[in-house]
Structure formats: C-alpha cells, structure tokens
Design an enzyme around this catalytic site. Structure first.
Site, PDB file in Angstrom:
ATOM      1  N   LYS A  15      -3.960  14.444  37.835  1.00 59.61           N
ATOM      2  CA  LYS A  15      -5.334  14.607  37.467  1.00 59.61           C
ATOM      3  C   LYS A  15      -5.793  14.105  36.141  1.00 59.61           C
ATOM      4  CE  LYS A  15      -7.749  18.522  38.447  1.00 59.61           C
ATOM      5  NZ  LYS A  15      -7.839  19.581  38.609  1.00 59.61           N
ATOM      6  N   TYR A  24       7.755  32.328  51.080  1.00 59.89           N
ATOM      7  CA  TYR A  24       8.804  31.631  50.534  1.00 59.89           C
ATOM      8  C   TYR A  24       9.821  32.602  49.698  1.00 59.89           C
ATOM      9  CZ  TYR A  24      11.092  27.945  47.531  1.00 59.89           C
ATOM     10  OH  TYR A  24      11.646  27.181  46.753  1.00 59.89           O
ATOM     11  N   GLY A  72      17.297  16.916  43.097  1.00 57.62           N
ATOM     12  CA  GLY A  72      18.294  15.930  43.703  1.00 57.62           C
ATOM     13  C   GLY A  72      18.583  14.793  42.939  1.00 57.62           C
ATOM     14  N   GLY A  77      18.320  15.931  48.576  1.00 54.76           N
ATOM     15  CA  GLY A  77      19.014  15.116  47.436  1.00 54.76           C
ATOM     16  C   GLY A  77      17.862  14.015  46.784  1.00 54.76           C
TER      17      GLY A  77
END
Length: 328
Positions: A195, A144, A15, A10
């Site tokens: 960057k 993942y 979140g 969160g």
C-alpha cells in the site's frame, strides 16, 4: 546415513527462507546444508495435501526421512473472519494427511508449523508453550486456530500410540522476502508495504487500517528458517516450542507503518482509518524455552529486516505484488 527433508509449503514465505539459508550458510555449519542431506521443497502444484491419495503419492515419490510441514491455507484478519469453516476444514485435512502419511511411511521426524493464534484469547501473558489449550482462541482466527491446535493433539497421540517423533513450532508474526503482498489477502507487514509503495508511486495518501495501537512480535523469515533447521537437528521432544523474538521486541502497528514509510521514502499524506477493526490488541509470547535450549540466538534487528524486505519487494515488484495462498 542419508536424509531426505521434505518441506511442504516450500515455495511460500518460510519455505523460501529455509531454502535461502540452506543454500547460503556454510556447508556443514549449524544452519547450513549437511553433506548427507537432500532438501525437497514442494507446493500445491506438486500435490493437493487436502487429498489423501495425492499426499500418499508425494511421500512415495520422495520417501522423506524428515518433514518440515509448513503447508496451510492462510490469510489476513478479514479473510479469517469471513471463511471460518474453510480455514478449519482445509487445514484439518492438510495436517491429517501429512501426519498420517508420515506415520505410514515411517518418517523419522516431523516438525509442523503452528501460530500464536492457537493461544486462548483470555490468557495470562506472556504466552508460553503450556497455555495452548487453556481457553478458546480469539474469534477472528477461530477456524484456523482450532485446526492448528489439533496438530499438537495429534502429535501427542501419534507419540503415545506409535512412538512417532512428531513435534511443532509456534512462530510469532513472520515477514520477509517472498511473502504474500496481495492487497486483499495478506498479513499486516506485506500489505502495508504494498500500500505504501503504491501511495508513493501514485501520489496518493497512505491509509493504514485500524488505530495503529495493537502490539505484535515480528520475526524475520530468515531468522525463523534458522530456528526450524535447529529444531530439525537438535530438538526431539513432542512438546511445541515458541519461535520468537523476546517480549521486549513487541512493536505497535504504528511503529511498523512508520518504519515502512521510512524504508520506502514516502513523503505524502499518512493516516489511520480508525473505523476498521484492530483484531487482538496484543499477545506477547515468551521465547525463554527456545533461548535456553539453543544457548542464545542473534536475531536480525527489526528495521534492518524490514528494509531488506522492502528492498526485495521493490526489486521483484512485478512478481511480488500479488501473492498466492500457501497451500500444500
């Protein structure tokens, strides 16, 4: 009847966006807070969701009637490639503990956050919700992606065996305020913003990794927050929904970098390092199901959303320049 909505992860990008929308939209409106709702936003400082006991204690403390599950171990392209097992195992543990705790505590509804990386590398475009398990994911997101795919498998299993109202959302690339802007561990937009900001500040070249040719669909976190709130209140199928701008909104990384240069006001040397990996070239996703179910939605124009994100980053630079992994 009162509701307690627990948002895991969160204090991360999405979140914080949901919290912003809940607190700023008119009370009682489609995306605003309802009078009978209590929203609880938790992070890894509240519980390590890889641990079953800490997960159980979190549920006992807040007794959520609804859960928006955003917590995950996340990282950029190069980190995903280097730590495949870590990304697989940690996310499997987090997801399993959240879903099983939700089942044990009779949570009425859970929406888990997936990613377009769950889709097969070799697939017919555009991506849609029927193609998640039709081939292997791209090698760069292997760990993942498999962990996230298993959420969809678990949702169906909990539905079939116990009747649980568990579902999932599949956002495309998200960006916005409160993102992870860390130079070594961020996604493309926040990394490039940081960057470019430093290049302007230090009078050095702005170098973008890769060719700039890959194409992506980017969704502003505040738009995504509204879509999660819609799912929470109006969507009850176990089948996932892609939350995305349309296919015609696909932009190149060069277009993104150009917009960042413009938003920051960078006037120095700006080049691409073509020796660096590009990752997957494109993975356009269809939002037809979403728009059909919602009856349409007004997305924030990309350049406006990017400018708001850059402005937030510059204003909050001391806190925003190094991000933390969104875990639990």
């Amino acid at each position: 009847m009162s509701s307690v909505i627990l948002v895991t992860g969160g204090r991360g990008l999405v979140g914080k966006a949901i919290e912003h929308i809940i607190n700023t939209e008119p009370v009682g409106s489609r995306f605003g807070k309802k009078s009978n709702e209590t929203w609880v936003f938790v992070s890894s400082s509240d519980a390590d969701l890889r641990d079953p006991e800490q997960s159980r204690q979190l549920y006992e403390k807040y007794k959520p009637t609804h859960v928006i599950h955003l917590a995950a171990l996340v990282g950029g392209l190069f980190k995903n490639m280097k730590y495949k097992l870590t990304f697989l195992r940690d996310n499997m543990l987090i997801n399993d503990n959240v879903l099983h705790s939700s089942y044990e505590h009779k949570t009425q509804k859970v929406i888990s956050c997936l990613s377009t990386c769950v889709f097969p590398d070799k697939v017919e475009y555009p991506l849609d919700e029927t193609k998640i398990h039709s081939g292997l994911p791209h090698e760069s997101n292997f760990g993942y992606a498999h962990a996230k795919r298993l959420v969809d498998v678990q949702n169906h299993a909990y539905k079939e065996q116990f009747g649980c109202n568990f579902t999932s959302a599949i956002p495309t690339n998200v960006f916005g305020p409160h993102d992870n802007f860390d130079l070594e561990d961020s996604h493309v937009i926040p990394g490039l913003i940081h960057k470019c900001y430093l290049a302007k500040k230090n009078g050095t070249p702005f170098v973008v990794s890769g060719t700039g040719k890959p194409l992506r669909q980017f969704i502003y976190s505040y738009d995504l927050a509204k879509l999660f709130i819609w799912m929470l209140r109006e969507y009850d199928s176990v089948e996932p929904v892609i939350l995305s701008v349309g296919e015609e909104e696909e932009v190149s990384i060069k277009t993104v970098a150009d917009a960042i240069v413009k938003a920051i006001g960078f006037e120095g040397n700006y080049t691409f390092d073509t020796s660096k990996a590009d990752g997957q070239f494109r993975k356009p996703a269809s939002n037809k199901k979403l728009l059909t179910l919602m009856g349409g939605f007004q997305f924030t124009p990309f350049e406006q959303a990017l400018k708001e994100t850059v402005d937030w980053f510059v204003k909050n630079y001391d806190n925003a320049r190094t991000g933390k992994k969104q875990a639990a």
